[in-house]
Design a protein around this motif. Structure first.
Motif, PDB file in Angstrom:
ATOM      1  N   HIS A 222       0.790  23.259  -0.627  1.00 47.58           N
ATOM      2  CA  HIS A 222       0.232  24.839  -0.619  1.00 47.58           C
ATOM      3  C   HIS A 222       1.088  25.454   0.333  1.00 47.58           C
ATOM      4  CE1 HIS A 222      -3.052  27.587  -0.597  1.00 47.58           C
ATOM      5  NE2 HIS A 222      -2.862  27.405   0.862  1.00 47.58           N
ATOM      6  N   PHE A 223       1.027  25.075   1.464  1.00 48.81           N
ATOM      7  CA  PHE A 223       1.871  26.268   2.501  1.00 48.81           C
ATOM      8  C   PHE A 223       3.326  26.199   2.309  1.00 48.81           C
ATOM      9  CE2 PHE A 223      -2.037  24.575   4.938  1.00 48.81           C
ATOM     10  CZ  PHE A 223      -2.759  25.871   5.329  1.00 48.81           C
ATOM     11  N   LEU A 224       3.804  25.307   1.604  1.00 56.00           N
ATOM     12  CA  LEU A 224       5.442  25.447   1.322  1.00 56.00           C
ATOM     13  C   LEU A 224       5.494  26.479   0.292  1.00 56.00           C
ATOM     14  CD1 LEU A 224       8.352  24.568   0.918  1.00 56.00           C
ATOM     15  CD2 LEU A 224       7.530  23.194  -0.981  1.00 56.00           C
ATOM     16  N   ILE A 225       4.334  26.560  -0.580  1.00 51.27           N
ATOM     17  CA  ILE A 225       4.513  27.460  -1.687  1.00 51.27           C
ATOM     18  C   ILE A 225       4.187  29.011  -1.056  1.00 51.27           C
ATOM     19  CG2 ILE A 225       3.541  28.376  -3.753  1.00 51.27           C
ATOM     20  CD1 ILE A 225       2.963  25.477  -4.531  1.00 51.27           C
ATOM     21  N   LEU A 226       3.413  28.759  -0.318  1.00 54.43           N
ATOM     22  CA  LEU A 226       3.156  30.288   0.465  1.00 54.43           C
ATOM     23  C   LEU A 226       4.139  30.945   1.160  1.00 54.43           C
ATOM     24  CD1 LEU A 226      -0.273  29.737   2.272  1.00 54.43           C
ATOM     25  CD2 LEU A 226       0.061  30.963   0.280  1.00 54.43           C
ATOM     26  N   ARG A 227       5.379  30.209   1.421  1.00 50.37           N
ATOM     27  CA  ARG A 227       6.579  30.659   1.864  1.00 50.37           C
ATOM     28  C   ARG A 227       7.260  31.414   1.028  1.00 50.37           C
ATOM     29  NH1 ARG A 227       9.414  26.268   5.594  1.00 50.37           N
ATOM     30  NH2 ARG A 227      10.619  27.929   5.933  1.00 50.37           N
ATOM     31  N   GLY A 228       7.159  31.133  -0.472  1.00 51.64           N
ATOM     32  CA  GLY A 228       7.850  32.085  -1.323  1.00 51.64           C
ATOM     33  C   GLY A 228       8.172  31.347  -2.716  1.00 51.64           C
ATOM     34  N   VAL A 229       7.989  32.090  -3.702  1.00 46.29           N
ATOM     35  CA  VAL A 229       8.174  31.591  -5.056  1.00 46.29           C
ATOM     36  C   VAL A 229       9.622  31.294  -5.282  1.00 46.29           C
ATOM     37  CG1 VAL A 229       8.141  32.085  -7.524  1.00 46.29           C
ATOM     38  CG2 VAL A 229       6.163  32.963  -6.025  1.00 46.29           C
ATOM     39  N   GLN A 230      10.366  32.043  -5.114  1.00 46.06           N
ATOM     40  CA  GLN A 230      11.824  31.947  -5.307  1.00 46.06           C
ATOM     41  C   GLN A 230      12.255  30.690  -4.555  1.00 46.06           C
ATOM     42  OE1 GLN A 230      13.608  33.282  -7.403  1.00 46.06           O
ATOM     43  NE2 GLN A 230      12.023  34.840  -7.812  1.00 46.06           N
ATOM     44  N   GLN A 231      11.802  30.170  -3.260  1.00 49.34           N
ATOM     45  CA  GLN A 231      12.399  29.081  -2.552  1.00 49.34           C
ATOM     46  C   GLN A 231      11.710  27.881  -3.369  1.00 49.34           C
ATOM     47  OE1 GLN A 231      11.175  29.028   1.755  1.00 49.34           O
ATOM     48  NE2 GLN A 231      11.301  26.690   1.855  1.00 49.34           N
ATOM     49  N   ALA A 232      10.402  27.990  -3.627  1.00 43.41           N
ATOM     50  CA  ALA A 232       9.841  26.836  -4.542  1.00 43.41           C
ATOM     51  C   ALA A 232      10.471  26.528  -5.648  1.00 43.41           C
ATOM     52  CB  ALA A 232       8.385  27.132  -4.763  1.00 43.41           C
ATOM     53  N   THR A 233      10.677  27.640  -6.413  1.00 42.06           N
ATOM     54  CA  THR A 233      11.363  27.294  -7.989  1.00 42.06           C
ATOM     55  C   THR A 233      12.984  27.045  -7.692  1.00 42.06           C
ATOM     56  OG1 THR A 233      12.309  29.760  -7.841  1.00 42.06           O
ATOM     57  CG2 THR A 233      10.241  29.146  -9.100  1.00 42.06           C
ATOM     58  N   PHE A 234      13.778  27.204  -6.557  1.00 42.94           N
ATOM     59  CA  PHE A 234      15.021  26.517  -6.226  1.00 42.94           C
ATOM     60  C   PHE A 234      14.703  25.245  -6.033  1.00 42.94           C
ATOM     61  CE2 PHE A 234      17.976  25.250  -2.986  1.00 42.94           C
ATOM     62  CZ  PHE A 234      19.204  25.105  -3.654  1.00 42.94           C
ATOM     63  N   ILE A 235      13.628  24.698  -5.248  1.00 41.67           N
ATOM     64  CA  ILE A 235      13.496  23.147  -4.949  1.00 41.67           C
ATOM     65  C   ILE A 235      13.038  22.643  -6.368  1.00 41.67           C
ATOM     66  CG2 ILE A 235      11.780  21.708  -3.843  1.00 41.67           C
ATOM     67  CD1 ILE A 235      11.591  23.707  -1.616  1.00 41.67           C
ATOM     68  N   ASN A 236      12.154  23.001  -7.094  1.00 40.30           N
ATOM     69  CA  ASN A 236      12.003  22.796  -8.308  1.00 40.30           C
ATOM     70  C   ASN A 236      13.227  22.361  -9.246  1.00 40.30           C
ATOM     71  OD1 ASN A 236      10.018  22.055 -10.702  1.00 40.30           O
ATOM     72  ND2 ASN A 236      11.262  23.525 -11.461  1.00 40.30           N
ATOM     73  N   THR A 237      14.241  23.214  -9.184  1.00 36.37           N
ATOM     74  CA  THR A 237      15.307  23.076 -10.028  1.00 36.37           C
ATOM     75  C   THR A 237      16.079  21.636  -9.539  1.00 36.37           C
ATOM     76  OG1 THR A 237      15.418  25.253 -10.468  1.00 36.37           O
ATOM     77  CG2 THR A 237      17.591  24.055 -10.704  1.00 36.37           C
ATOM     78  N   ILE A 238      16.230  21.810  -8.201  1.00 28.84           N
ATOM     79  CA  ILE A 238      17.021  20.449  -7.638  1.00 28.84           C
ATOM     80  C   ILE A 238      16.181  19.196  -7.768  1.00 28.84           C
ATOM     81  CG2 ILE A 238      17.872  19.529  -5.460  1.00 28.84           C
ATOM     82  CD1 ILE A 238      19.118  21.983  -6.205  1.00 28.84           C
ATOM     83  N   VAL A 239      15.093  19.292  -7.957  1.00 30.78           N
ATOM     84  CA  VAL A 239      14.323  18.084  -8.161  1.00 30.78           C
ATOM     85  C   VAL A 239      14.285  17.473  -9.633  1.00 30.78           C
ATOM     86  CG1 VAL A 239      11.690  17.176  -8.197  1.00 30.78           C
ATOM     87  CG2 VAL A 239      12.532  18.510  -6.244  1.00 30.78           C
ATOM     88  N   THR A 240      14.265  18.719 -10.437  1.00 29.72           N
ATOM     89  CA  THR A 240      14.397  18.387 -11.913  1.00 29.72           C
ATOM     90  C   THR A 240      15.574  17.690 -12.110  1.00 29.72           C
ATOM     91  OG1 THR A 240      13.038  20.466 -12.462  1.00 29.72           O
ATOM     92  CG2 THR A 240      14.459  19.472 -14.243  1.00 29.72           C
ATOM     93  N   VAL A 241      16.658  18.095 -11.661  1.00 28.82           N
ATOM     94  CA  VAL A 241      17.974  17.167 -11.818  1.00 28.82           C
ATOM     95  C   VAL A 241      17.983  15.749 -11.299  1.00 28.82           C
ATOM     96  CG1 VAL A 241      20.364  17.104 -11.283  1.00 28.82           C
ATOM     97  CG2 VAL A 241      19.189  19.226 -11.738  1.00 28.82           C
ATOM     98  N   ALA A 242      17.221  15.583 -10.094  1.00 31.07           N
ATOM     99  CA  ALA A 242      16.957  14.491  -9.492  1.00 31.07           C
ATOM    100  C   ALA A 242      16.220  13.354 -10.290  1.00 31.07           C
ATOM    101  CB  ALA A 242      16.523  14.421  -8.163  1.00 31.07           C
TER     102      ALA A 242
END
Length: 477
Positions: A142-162
């Protein structure tokens, strides 16, 4: 609504949103769920039905993105455009609720995965320890996402590959240890499994196929962030086709490494147990690590989608204005707070559930069906009306057929789910009335048209019947 976000999502990022949303918890439980229901022959039939139906639904999303580029957050907005305010509200709430239930399922799977190594602490994923760990995780994200959508979607892209890597390794391992004798023996049902008709075998797989396809609309939900509008449809098709192939392989190949009864008997996540049957204990450990990465990544994606749906619904006056507020990082903070509060309550409720894993999976699937049905219905109506087809009149007939197939498939899924889950869903929908009344009062708008009043009455009657079933024990969650 004007989007002032400085960064936009590319085709690759949008496709990653689709893949990241679809490849979550469900794919890791396909071998056991299918083996409990059917053999390879039934699985092939089930995937032919599910793959065709969901591909047609993906084509509807693609068509709507192209023909109605003015509609953002498509899942509920399409329902509103087609069937009115109250139906649009029900679609938004149903999609949001289903996403919340899916997030609860993710945490139950995390707990059951850890339970393979610490059975006394985590058990089947609904123990007190599992619930405490889940609550810590929910609010950390929750608090990670509050820091910004673009940051969270970047993390999602990395995790998707992994997280794709363990799945590909599992597929390769199953191919290496492929046994024609096992596959042949299991093909029409296998030894030591209950006798069931092929229709019943296929029906028993239907809800899990819906669950693993949820997320197919991920790019559509985030259409307002797309660099190019046409990328929304392309990402939907690319992501869904790629993931479908992977899911079919994960389902069918385990039948070639062990008897069906052995696969059906492994604990969740069943892919870990199936790979262990093929390569030994290291396979279970490897997949369990992949599960944790995959589920955490999928949870991040779906937390974003949950908040986005409430935010966009508030922006179009379908939810109270409270949920349209954004923080300084342009994150819909109030929507996120409500989402994670509800997810936390559902996680706590799993402590009293007899089978939290499958209940949450099936309820998530049923909740997703209403928004999907309404999207397919809008596809039919749009093609019939000709709106958006001024420069492509020849596509209307084709698109109408595609949308009809998607609608019929979704209706078939409701039948396959059974009355129990539909009534339980009505019980969960009943409290949403307060949000609808709140939003309509803010707009000083009429509550219901005559048709909407009938829909409201049917929903409330279903809720009362479902509540009575729960109280009397006729319906057991």
């Amino acid at each position: 609504m004007v989007d002032r976000s400085p960064d936009k999502l590319s085709l690759f990022s949008l496709t990653a949103m689709v893949v990241g949303s679809m490849v979550g918890a469900g794919i890791f439980n396909l071998p056991g769920r299918f083996a409990n229901a059917t053999g390879p022959f039934g699985a092939i039939i089930a995937w032919a039905i599910a793959g065709t139906g969901m591909y047609m639904l993906a084509r509807v999303f693609q068509t709507l993105a192209e023909k109605r580029p003015d509609i953002d957050s498509g899942v509920f907005a399409y329902a509103k455009a087609a069937f009115g305010d109250y139906t649009g509200f029900l679609s938004a709430f149903g999609y949001w609720l289903g996403s919340c239930l899916g997030n609860v399922f993710y945490w139950v799977l995390i707990g059951s995965t850890l339970g393979r190594f610490f059975p006394g602490l985590f058990g089947d994923g609904s123990s007190a320890t599992a619930i405490i760990v889940s609550l810590i995780g929910i609010w950390a994200f929750h608090f990670l996402i509050l820091r910004g959508v673009q940051q969270a979607t970047f993390i999602n892209t990395i995790v998707t590959v992994a997280k794709i890597v363990p799945l590909l390794v599992a597929v390769l391992a199953f191919i290496v240890f492929f046994s024609g004798a096992h596959f042949s023996e299991n093909f029409f049902g296998g030894v030591g499994m209950p006798e069931k008709t092929m229709l019943q075998q296929v029906r028993d797989t239907m809800l899990v196929t819906v669950f693993v396809f949820i997320g197919i609309e991920g790019a559509s939900v985030y259409s307002r962030y797309a660099k190019t509008r046409s990328d929304v449809g392309s990402a939907t098709i690319l992501g869904s086709v790629a993931v479908t192939g992977l899911m079919v392989a994960i389902t069918l190949l385990p039948y070639a490494v062990a008897p069906r009864a052995a696969i059906a008997g492994v604990s969740n996540p069943s892919l870990a147990g199936a790979l262990e049957l093929a390569v030994g204990h290291w396979g279970a450990v490897f997949i369990s690590i992949g599960v944790l990465i995959s589920v955490l990544g999928a949870y991040l994606a779906w937390s974003l989608i949950c908040a986005e749906v409430l935010f966009m619904a508030a922006g179009s006056n379908d939810m109270p204005r409270l949920f349209g507020a954004q923080n300084s990082n342009r994150v819909p903070a109030n929507a996120l707070w409500l989402t994670n509060s509800v997810v936390s309550l559902f996680v706590i409720s799993t402590y009293w559930s007899r089978d939290a894993f499958n209940i949450m999976l099936d309820m998530t699937s049923v909740a997703a069906l209403l928004p999907y049905l309404l999207v397919a219905g809008y596809g039919v109506l749009l093609a019939r009306s000709g709106v958006g087809y001024e420069q492509a009149a020849g596509e209307r007939g084709r698109d109408q057929v595609i949308a009809w197939i998607a609608a019929i498939y979704t209706l078939f899924m409701f039948v396959a789910a059974g009355l129990k889950y539909i009534l339980l869903l009505a019980v969960l929908f009943a409290p949403s009335t307060a949000l609808y009344f709140w939003a309509r009062r803010e707009q000083k708008a009429r509550l219901f048209t005559p048709v909407e009043l009938v829909i409201f009455a049917v929903t409330m009657i279903g809720a009362l019947i479902g509540l009575y079933g729960l109280v009397t024990g006729m319906i057991t969650p």
